[in-house]
Write an enzyme that holds these catalytic residues in place. Sequence first.
Site, PDB file in Angstrom:
ATOM      1  N   HIS A   9       0.063  37.621  -7.012  1.00 64.31           N
ATOM      2  CA  HIS A   9       1.005  38.661  -6.596  1.00 64.31           C
ATOM      3  C   HIS A   9       2.374  38.104  -6.157  1.00 64.31           C
ATOM      4  O   HIS A   9       2.855  38.333  -5.054  1.00 64.31           O
ATOM      5  CB  HIS A   9       0.414  39.646  -5.577  1.00 64.31           C
ATOM      6  N   HIS A  45     -13.830  39.230   3.723  1.00 66.95           N
ATOM      7  CA  HIS A  45     -12.478  39.706   3.377  1.00 66.95           C
ATOM      8  C   HIS A  45     -12.585  40.548   2.104  1.00 66.95           C
ATOM      9  O   HIS A  45     -13.243  40.138   1.142  1.00 66.95           O
ATOM     10  CB  HIS A  45     -11.582  38.486   3.163  1.00 66.95           C
ATOM     11  N   HIS A  66     -10.543  29.596  -0.332  1.00 63.89           N
ATOM     12  CA  HIS A  66      -9.762  28.952  -1.401  1.00 63.89           C
ATOM     13  C   HIS A  66      -9.641  27.459  -1.101  1.00 63.89           C
ATOM     14  O   HIS A  66      -9.413  27.071   0.049  1.00 63.89           O
ATOM     15  CB  HIS A  66      -8.336  29.499  -1.479  1.00 63.89           C
ATOM     16  N   ASP A 107      -9.535  33.503   4.179  1.00 67.03           N
ATOM     17  CA  ASP A 107      -8.317  32.904   3.608  1.00 67.03           C
ATOM     18  C   ASP A 107      -7.718  31.812   4.505  1.00 67.03           C
ATOM     19  O   ASP A 107      -6.986  30.931   4.015  1.00 67.03           O
ATOM     20  CB  ASP A 107      -7.244  33.975   3.392  1.00 67.03           C
ATOM     21  N   GLU A 111     -10.042  41.664   0.064  1.00 64.53           N
ATOM     22  CA  GLU A 111      -9.069  41.536  -1.023  1.00 64.53           C
ATOM     23  C   GLU A 111      -9.809  41.168  -2.311  1.00 64.53           C
ATOM     24  O   GLU A 111     -10.810  40.446  -2.298  1.00 64.53           O
ATOM     25  CB  GLU A 111      -7.983  40.495  -0.682  1.00 64.53           C
ATOM     26  N   HIS A 114      -5.557  37.852   6.897  1.00 60.85           N
ATOM     27  CA  HIS A 114      -4.259  38.481   6.808  1.00 60.85           C
ATOM     28  C   HIS A 114      -4.356  39.958   6.435  1.00 60.85           C
ATOM     29  O   HIS A 114      -3.338  40.605   6.187  1.00 60.85           O
ATOM     30  CB  HIS A 114      -3.371  37.730   5.790  1.00 60.85           C
ATOM     31  N   ASP A 143      -9.658  39.249  -4.780  1.00 57.52           N
ATOM     32  CA  ASP A 143     -10.035  37.913  -5.256  1.00 57.52           C
ATOM     33  C   ASP A 143     -11.370  37.465  -4.654  1.00 57.52           C
ATOM     34  O   ASP A 143     -11.971  36.502  -5.130  1.00 57.52           O
ATOM     35  CB  ASP A 143      -8.937  36.877  -5.000  1.00 57.52           C
ATOM     36  N   TYR A 194       0.482  27.916   1.120  1.00 56.10           N
ATOM     37  CA  TYR A 194      -0.353  29.092   1.402  1.00 56.10           C
ATOM     38  C   TYR A 194       0.095  29.739   2.714  1.00 56.10           C
ATOM     39  O   TYR A 194       0.269  30.954   2.801  1.00 56.10           O
ATOM     40  CB  TYR A 194      -1.831  28.672   1.490  1.00 56.10           C
TER      41      TYR A 194
HETATM   42 FE1  FEO Z   1      -6.495  37.622   0.990  1.00 59.78          FE
HETATM   43 FE2  FEO Z   1      -7.844  35.204  -0.947  1.00 59.78          FE
HETATM   44  O1  FEO Z   1      -7.416  36.930  -0.459  1.00 59.78           O
END
Ligand code: FEO
Length: 402
Positions: free
Chosen positions: A24, A78, A225, A164, A80, A145, A82, A192
């Site tokens: 994004h 989380h 990640h 994250d 989101e 986040h 991903d 990041y």
């Molecule tokens: Fe906030 Fe890795 O997604």
Amino acid sequence: MRTTELAQGIHWVGAIDWDVRDFHGYSTNRGTTYNAFLVIDDKITLFDTVKRSHLDDLLNHVRAIIDPAKIDYLVVNHVEMDHSGALPQMMEIIKPEKLICSPAGHKAIVDHFHREDWPFEIVKTGDEISLGKRTIQFIETRMLHWPDSMFSYLKEDGILFSSDAFGEHYASSERFDDEAPLADVMNEAAKYYANILYLYSPLIRKLLKQVGEMNLDIRMIAPDHGVIWRSHIDTILKAYDRWSRNIADRKALVIYDTMWHSTEKMAKAVAEGLEEAGVHTSMINLKHHHRSDVMTQVLGARAIVLGSATLNNGILPRMAGFLSYMRGLKPSGKFCAAFGSFGWSGEAVNLLNTALHEMKLDVIEEGIRHKYVPAEAQLRECREMGKRIGLAVVNSNDGDGE
Ligand code: FEO
């Protein structure tokens, strides 16, 4: 398929995305990983899923260890996409006894997937769930986040599944911090932070304090990640402390865009002045640098000087786009000034100053604008401004220097 054991019975079962180059609007030049973790206990538990496109990798990794249908609990740290994109498919395959998430996670899952019938188990900070030999303790990390974000701490093994936080977009065949080049990993961790977490720095300071007061025996930090921290936990925690307190190096950035090289000439003169004052300086022509790489540099700089020519009574589009991006990430504690060349109306410098003031940055000069092509006397003014800003950096108490 290769999985990795973090500790006995605790496996990395995520996916490596070697190809992703845009997240994004954030350039992910080294790809990324979507980490998921499987814990084999009386209650077999999966922490997080992966992006929808990588469902097969997750399933193959789980199947290398156990039949996915045997998983009892699925924890969503989380929502989101991903990390939850593969959730609907995994829910069908696993049919878990419990889908564990924070209160905000419950709302977000329902808003994403419209399945109120899933077996939600809603947990709050301090709640614990026993898996048999092991216990999970939950810590809500609202707005780090997303509202739903949470940490899961595996008490007996000292492993913090941190979602994250403490992560990097870094695709690698290595899973641990001591297996990959640390400088590369830390550079991606800074990127990041600068592009995802920067605006939440006050919350991060509070969270670091809260986690410190909980006296958790953290032996591993496993983010969603990048690498798992086991040998350099102190390094990443200290970096987060430093970034969240806006401690920057004795470094300045001259960030600019130019039409016919006049603003570029001014940029070079400003940079010379900064260097003369003894400040490490980087010139950043927005034509050649991605905004997310520029933000990584902003995180570590104590001064930013912006330059733009005037175009159609405004600033150049690349600078406008960068300002919009930077404004959202809310950097603070920077000395700033602006400069630019113009032909007849010359609004750019005022507009840059207005944007810097709106971001509550410390604008220490009114800025310099010159008509058409700057002459040597005008470039001298730019050098002098650069030197004054440089001396402010050198004499400032903010930051701990280099
Ligand atoms: Fe906030 Fe890795 O997604």
